[in-house]
Design a protein around this motif. Structure first.
Motif, short mmCIF file in Angstrom:
data_model
loop_
_atom_site.label_atom_id
_atom_site.label_comp_id
_atom_site.label_asym_id
_atom_site.label_seq_id
_atom_site.Cartn_x
_atom_site.Cartn_y
_atom_site.Cartn_z
N UNK A 323 0.83 -1.19 0.00
CA UNK A 323 0.00 0.00 0.00
C UNK A 323 0.88 1.25 0.00
N UNK A 324 0.31 2.33 -0.55
CA UNK A 324 1.03 3.60 -0.61
C UNK A 324 1.01 4.24 0.78
N UNK A 325 2.17 4.32 1.41
CA UNK A 325 2.24 4.85 2.77
C UNK A 325 3.61 5.50 2.97
N UNK A 326 3.79 6.15 4.10
CA UNK A 326 5.04 6.86 4.38
C UNK A 326 6.23 5.92 4.43
N UNK A 327 6.06 4.79 5.11
CA UNK A 327 7.19 3.88 5.27
C UNK A 327 7.61 3.29 3.92
N UNK A 328 6.65 3.07 3.01
CA UNK A 328 6.99 2.54 1.69
C UNK A 328 7.73 3.59 0.87
N UNK A 329 7.33 4.87 1.00
CA UNK A 329 8.02 5.95 0.30
C UNK A 329 9.46 6.08 0.79
N UNK A 330 9.66 5.96 2.10
CA UNK A 330 11.02 6.02 2.65
C UNK A 330 11.85 4.82 2.20
N UNK A 331 11.19 3.67 2.09
CA UNK A 331 11.88 2.48 1.60
C UNK A 331 12.36 2.67 0.17
N UNK A 332 11.49 3.21 -0.69
CA UNK A 332 11.88 3.48 -2.08
C UNK A 332 13.08 4.41 -2.16
N UNK A 333 13.06 5.44 -1.35
CA UNK A 333 14.17 6.41 -1.35
C UNK A 333 15.47 5.73 -0.92
N UNK A 334 15.41 4.95 0.14
CA UNK A 334 16.62 4.27 0.64
C UNK A 334 17.15 3.26 -0.36
N UNK A 335 16.25 2.49 -0.99
CA UNK A 335 16.66 1.51 -2.00
C UNK A 335 17.33 2.19 -3.18
N UNK A 336 16.79 3.34 -3.60
CA UNK A 336 17.38 4.08 -4.71
C UNK A 336 18.79 4.55 -4.41
N UNK A 337 19.00 5.06 -3.19
CA UNK A 337 20.32 5.54 -2.80
C UNK A 337 21.33 4.40 -2.78
N UNK A 338 20.95 3.29 -2.18
CA UNK A 338 21.87 2.16 -2.07
C UNK A 338 22.16 1.52 -3.43
N UNK A 339 21.15 1.45 -4.29
CA UNK A 339 21.35 0.87 -5.62
C UNK A 339 22.27 1.72 -6.46
N UNK A 340 22.08 3.05 -6.44
CA UNK A 340 22.95 3.95 -7.21
C UNK A 340 24.39 3.90 -6.69
N UNK A 341 24.54 3.79 -5.37
CA UNK A 341 25.87 3.66 -4.80
C UNK A 341 26.55 2.38 -5.29
N UNK A 342 25.78 1.29 -5.34
CA UNK A 342 26.34 0.02 -5.82
C UNK A 342 26.74 0.13 -7.29
N UNK A 343 25.90 0.76 -8.12
CA UNK A 343 26.20 0.90 -9.54
C UNK A 343 27.46 1.74 -9.75
N UNK A 344 27.61 2.81 -8.98
CA UNK A 344 28.78 3.68 -9.12
C UNK A 344 30.07 2.97 -8.70
N UNK A 345 30.01 2.18 -7.64
CA UNK A 345 31.22 1.60 -7.07
C UNK A 345 31.58 0.23 -7.63
#
Length: 478
Positions: A323-345
């Motif tokens: 469901x669309x909720x605050x915790x899911x939005x924060x999860x998406x943001x955190x996953x995006x940061x970690x994935x981009x970091x992995x791609x860069x490194x």
């Protein structure tokens, strides 16, 4: 295929059978009742709590479903039918239960009249009579317990049914095994997705391969066993990221997967209670560039994150999304940061080398068909040489089922030559030009650096000039 008296011909029937402990009468009522829930009985090892998954799932596939279940001391039959309830204001779900004494069954005397009425409705509106029910009972395990679900009057797709049965090749071949497909082959819309080759969207076998975070259960489709793919154990250059989202700890496993690279897929697999809820979720830069992160897969369990202290969970009733909720939005943001970091490194800075290397898993694993434990194979061992049925005592493990599982260790990445500057669709002459240019550059360097070279400078210059002229004419002609 089964004969239907209602339509007067044979029709396909989807059968789901397990050899578990079965359900008693009360548990059967909870399964077929709408809106039933137990908010105070949150078992972390169970997915279903709200009594709606079976109804919505079964009725999305077909109009009629029958559940046959046995415990050590009972048998119950339930009939969920749109055909029976067509035109009725009140929904009727016939349920019949018996006491079980070995192989003998006896109706509950207190509800005998009601059960006889329900049994009559089941025989009238379904292909099941006492003979067919008896035949299906024979499919139970040696302990005589388990649950069967039969769904028929399936939805149609054009002149055919929405489900397509693939029988596969007989004789135990692992080349092409049976499957059940969604005929429409439609794919789910994902931001940045650049391919329709996502078998998980329409293939039951592909879906079941990754449905469990830590697969232990044996699953068969069309008579052949599904070979589970524990995604977190099939990655190359594995990295584990730990973090905190709204005060709750989370752990993400990232890596490269050869199969997903070949099919141009990437994204995060989100599991809840160890069961797949959302697959190939693109986050961060994956959403804006179709080729960004190609072959990169993430695996995360969000059981604790998507649940509140009051028992509410942020998961759709059909268990197909969050469901669309605050915790899911924060999860998406955190996953995006970690994935981009992995791609860069770990991806963008990797040196590309020609060769036959692929995204091989950091460790090859095989699952024992007895204890269901996963065993790590020694480096360089080809898991494809193992038999379809493998046990712990066999090579190369040569151990016992009592031994504990090994820990996962990170590996080293190798990149396929497919990621060079040209593809197999390029013109052969153009490829020749590229290779020849490389050869000329190599010859020139050798002439400059090798003191023992016999060709003098003038001859080398003339030879190189003539070669360049030939290359220009060849390239211009192509």
């Amino acid at each position: 295929m089964i004969y239907s008296r209602v339509v007067g011909r044979e029709i396909p029937m989807l059968c789901i059978i397990d050899d578990g402990c079965g359900m008693n009468h009360q548990e059967m009522l909870q399964m077929v009742s709408f809106g039933h829930k137990q908010p105070d009985a949150d078992d972390p090892n169970r997915i279903g709590r709200f009594g709606i998954g079976f109804k919505t799932g079964a009725m999305k596939l077909g109009k009629d479903a029958l559940v046959l279940t046995q415990t050590t001391n009972s048998r119950s039959i339930a009939f969920l039918s749109q055909t029976l309830n067509e035109g009725k204001d009140n929904l009727e779900i016939p349920v019949v239960s018996y006491y079980r004494y070995g192989q003998f069954m006896e109706l509950d005397k207190q509800n005998e009249t009601l059960f006889k009425h329900n049994l009559k409705a089941i025989k009238e509106f379904s292909p099941f009579d006492k003979y067919l029910i008896g035949q299906k009972v024979g499919l139970f395990s040696k302990d005589g317990t388990g649950t069967h679900i039969y769904i028929w009057n399936l939805d149609e797709w054009g002149p055919n049914y929405s489900l397509q049965w693939e029988s596969g090749i007989t004789g135990g071949s692992s080349f092409h095994q049976g499957d059940i497909l969604i005929r429409s082959r439609r794919v789910r819309a994902r931001p940045g997705q650049m391919t329709q080759m996502v078998p998980l969207d329409y293939s039951l076998r592909s879906y079941l391969e990754v449905i469990f975070l830590d697969p232990r259960i044996k699953i068969y489709v069309q008579g052949s066993q599904v070979k589970s793919r524990p995604l977190a154990r099939s990655l190359n250059r594995t990295v584990v990221e730990n973090g905190t989202i709204m005060g709750k700890l989370v752990q993400l496993t990232l890596g490269c997967n050869q199969l997903e690279w070949e099919e141009a897929n990437c994204g995060i697999f989100l599991y809840w209670h160890g069961r797949l809820i959302e697959a190939y979720k693109r986050v961060g830069s994956m959403m804006h560039n179709g080729d960004r992160g190609r072959g990169v897969i993430g695996v995360i369990d969000v059981t604790n994150l998507m649940a509140e202290d009051n028992g509410h969970v942020w998961v759709h009733n059909n268990k197909q999304g969050f469901q669309d909720c605050e915790v899911y939005a924060e999860l998406e943001k955190w996953l995006g940061e970690r994935s981009d970091k992995y791609l860069d490194e770990h991806v963008d800075k990797v040196e590309l080398k020609a060769g036959s290397g692929v995204y091989k898993p950091d460790n090859e694993w095989v699952q024992c068909d007895k204890c269901r434990k996963w065993r790590m194979l020694r480096h360089g061992f080809n898991s494809k040489t193992l038999p379809l049925q493998w046990f712990c005592y066999m090579k190369p493990f040569n151990g016992k089922c009592e031994s504990s599982e090994q820990e996962v260790e990170p590996g080293v990445i190798t990149i396929s030559s497919k990621r060079l500057g040209y593809s197999s669709t390029e013109d052969p002459e153009e490829i020749k030009c590229k290779l020849s240019r490389q050869a000329v550059g190599t010859s020139k360097n050798m002439g400059e650096n090798d003191s023992s070279h016999t060709m003098d400078d003038d001859q080398a210059k003339n030879s190189s000039a003539q070669t360049r002229k030939r290359l220009r004419r060849s390239c211009r002609k192509s």
